[in-house]
Design a protein around this motif. Structure first.
Motif, PDB file in Angstrom:
ATOM      1  N   GLY A  18       4.946 -24.381   9.225  1.00 45.53           N
ATOM      2  CA  GLY A  18       5.663 -25.095   8.091  1.00 45.53           C
ATOM      3  C   GLY A  18       4.877 -26.549   8.301  1.00 45.53           C
ATOM      4  N   ILE A  19       4.648 -27.159   7.132  1.00 48.97           N
ATOM      5  CA  ILE A  19       4.324 -28.497   6.961  1.00 48.97           C
ATOM      6  C   ILE A  19       5.140 -29.231   6.005  1.00 48.97           C
ATOM      7  CG2 ILE A  19       2.564 -30.327   6.722  1.00 48.97           C
ATOM      8  CD1 ILE A  19       1.333 -26.944   7.722  1.00 48.97           C
ATOM      9  N   LEU A  20       5.944 -29.981   6.302  1.00 54.97           N
ATOM     10  CA  LEU A  20       7.239 -30.451   5.324  1.00 54.97           C
ATOM     11  C   LEU A  20       7.104 -31.753   5.037  1.00 54.97           C
ATOM     12  CD1 LEU A  20      10.091 -28.035   6.200  1.00 54.97           C
ATOM     13  CD2 LEU A  20       8.228 -27.511   4.718  1.00 54.97           C
ATOM     14  N   SER A  21       7.275 -32.600   3.858  1.00 52.95           N
ATOM     15  CA  SER A  21       7.129 -33.697   3.619  1.00 52.95           C
ATOM     16  C   SER A  21       8.396 -34.460   3.787  1.00 52.95           C
ATOM     17  CB  SER A  21       6.558 -33.835   2.111  1.00 52.95           C
ATOM     18  OG  SER A  21       6.610 -35.083   1.702  1.00 52.95           O
ATOM     19  N   LYS A  22       7.993 -35.719   4.324  1.00 53.10           N
ATOM     20  CA  LYS A  22       9.394 -36.552   4.544  1.00 53.10           C
ATOM     21  C   LYS A  22       9.885 -37.270   3.048  1.00 53.10           C
ATOM     22  CE  LYS A  22       8.598 -38.115   9.000  1.00 53.10           C
ATOM     23  NZ  LYS A  22       8.654 -39.119  10.144  1.00 53.10           N
ATOM     24  N   ALA A  23       8.985 -36.664   1.916  1.00 50.70           N
ATOM     25  CA  ALA A  23       9.645 -37.011   0.674  1.00 50.70           C
ATOM     26  C   ALA A  23      10.972 -36.087   0.141  1.00 50.70           C
ATOM     27  CB  ALA A  23       8.747 -37.152  -0.331  1.00 50.70           C
ATOM     28  N   LEU A  24      10.886 -34.782   0.904  1.00 47.42           N
ATOM     29  CA  LEU A  24      11.803 -33.818   0.539  1.00 47.42           C
ATOM     30  C   LEU A  24      13.064 -34.332   0.674  1.00 47.42           C
ATOM     31  CD1 LEU A  24      10.466 -30.661   2.379  1.00 47.42           C
ATOM     32  CD2 LEU A  24      10.491 -30.911  -0.183  1.00 47.42           C
ATOM     33  N   SER A  25      13.858 -33.828  -0.275  1.00 48.90           N
ATOM     34  CA  SER A  25      15.519 -34.168  -0.135  1.00 48.90           C
ATOM     35  C   SER A  25      16.215 -33.505   1.145  1.00 48.90           C
ATOM     36  CB  SER A  25      16.317 -33.891  -1.273  1.00 48.90           C
ATOM     37  OG  SER A  25      16.353 -32.595  -1.543  1.00 48.90           O
ATOM     38  N   ALA A  26      17.197 -33.804   1.849  1.00 51.92           N
ATOM     39  CA  ALA A  26      17.818 -33.042   2.957  1.00 51.92           C
ATOM     40  C   ALA A  26      17.924 -31.746   2.492  1.00 51.92           C
ATOM     41  CB  ALA A  26      18.981 -33.715   3.255  1.00 51.92           C
ATOM     42  N   LYS A  27      18.460 -31.489   1.249  1.00 54.36           N
ATOM     43  CA  LYS A  27      18.826 -29.995   0.904  1.00 54.36           C
ATOM     44  C   LYS A  27      17.494 -29.337   0.765  1.00 54.36           C
ATOM     45  CE  LYS A  27      21.093 -27.583  -2.851  1.00 54.36           C
ATOM     46  NZ  LYS A  27      20.248 -26.872  -3.310  1.00 54.36           N
ATOM     47  N   ALA A  28      16.355 -29.790   0.098  1.00 56.57           N
ATOM     48  CA  ALA A  28      15.113 -29.060   0.027  1.00 56.57           C
ATOM     49  C   ALA A  28      14.550 -28.796   1.431  1.00 56.57           C
ATOM     50  CB  ALA A  28      14.020 -29.776  -0.929  1.00 56.57           C
ATOM     51  N   LEU A  29      14.797 -29.803   2.326  1.00 57.32           N
ATOM     52  CA  LEU A  29      14.329 -29.556   3.595  1.00 57.32           C
ATOM     53  C   LEU A  29      14.857 -28.371   4.073  1.00 57.32           C
ATOM     54  CD1 LEU A  29      12.637 -30.595   6.344  1.00 57.32           C
ATOM     55  CD2 LEU A  29      14.803 -32.051   6.769  1.00 57.32           C
ATOM     56  N   VAL A  30      16.262 -28.097   4.146  1.00 56.83           N
ATOM     57  CA  VAL A  30      17.085 -27.069   4.716  1.00 56.83           C
ATOM     58  C   VAL A  30      16.463 -25.760   4.074  1.00 56.83           C
ATOM     59  CG1 VAL A  30      19.134 -26.178   5.086  1.00 56.83           C
ATOM     60  CG2 VAL A  30      18.951 -28.367   5.514  1.00 56.83           C
TER      61      VAL A  30
END
Length: 224
Positions: free
Chosen positions: A101-113
């Motif tokens: 996975g490559i996840l953006s730091k612009a994601l909300s905490a909920k979206a990250l989880v």
């Protein structure tokens, strides 16, 4: 009758304690969905976990040696990058190395989880490039309390490691002009004008790399 499932287990990895602690705080409200087992500061993950979440602050966006060590380990099932750098060549290199996975730091905490859940279930998840001006999720980084932005702090941290502007650009996948701009703005905030002064500023404020492994649920005297 529903069957309860145990929360997925996660280890957080970066070269700076304040960064992994900040990320752990971000994930705290989701303790019923995931358990942060270990914080790894400039040291490989030791616990057997479902996901290693690798924060690329002041580290190579594509991984480098630390990632190779994680990928060789039998202690995890998925390696995930948490990053600003979503350029196609960065994603391609990470995927080639086995990153799930490559996840953006612009994601909300909920979206990250939510993304971590999808990865845990077997998906490969790549964030979309955030739109211009998208705020970063809350977190912590060296120098934040002194007024440095996250990007300024990352550049200063790499300066304190002895990297040149060109090396910093290559590490962060930013243009050399962007790096120079961050250096100028950071120096104004710090009240310094040279690299040696910037390094001293970091040393005087305890901004440096101290390898340790912190197992959550234990007291800090069990740092290793």
């Amino acid at each position: 009758m529903s069957v309860e499932t145990a929360p997925m287990t996660v280890a957080l990895m970066n070269d700076y304690e304040v960064v992994v602690r900040g990320l752990a705080s971000l994930l705290e409200p989701f303790a019923d969905e995931l358990t942060v087992v270990e914080l790894d500061v400039a040291t490989p993950t030791e616990a057997a976990v479902d996901i290693v979440l690798y924060d690329t602050f002041a580290m190579s966006a594509a991984g480098g040696g630390a990632v190779s060590e994680v990928l060789r380990s039998a202690h995890h099932s998925a390696l995930v990058f948490y990053t600003w750098s979503l350029a196609p060549h960065v994603i391609a290199e990470a995927r080639e190395r086995g990153v799930r996975g490559i996840l953006s730091k612009a994601l909300s905490a909920k979206a990250l989880v939510e993304c971590l859940h999808r990865i845990h279930q077997g998906e490969v998840v790549i964030s979309l490039e955030p739109s211009a001006g998208t705020p970063l999720v809350p977190g912590d980084w060296p120098g934040k309390q002194r007024g440095l932005t996250a990007r300024e702090a990352e550049v200063v941290a790499l300066i304190s490691q002895g990297l040149s502007n060109q090396q910093i650009a290559e590490t962060t996948y930013l243009s050399i002009n962007s790096i120079k701009s961050y250096v100028r703005s950071a120096y104004r905030t710090m009240g310094v004008s040279t690299r040696s002064q910037a390094v001293r500023w970091c040393l005087e404020r305890g901004i440096g790399i101290t390898p340790m492994r912190i197992t959550l649920g234990e007291t800090d005297d069990k740092k290793r």
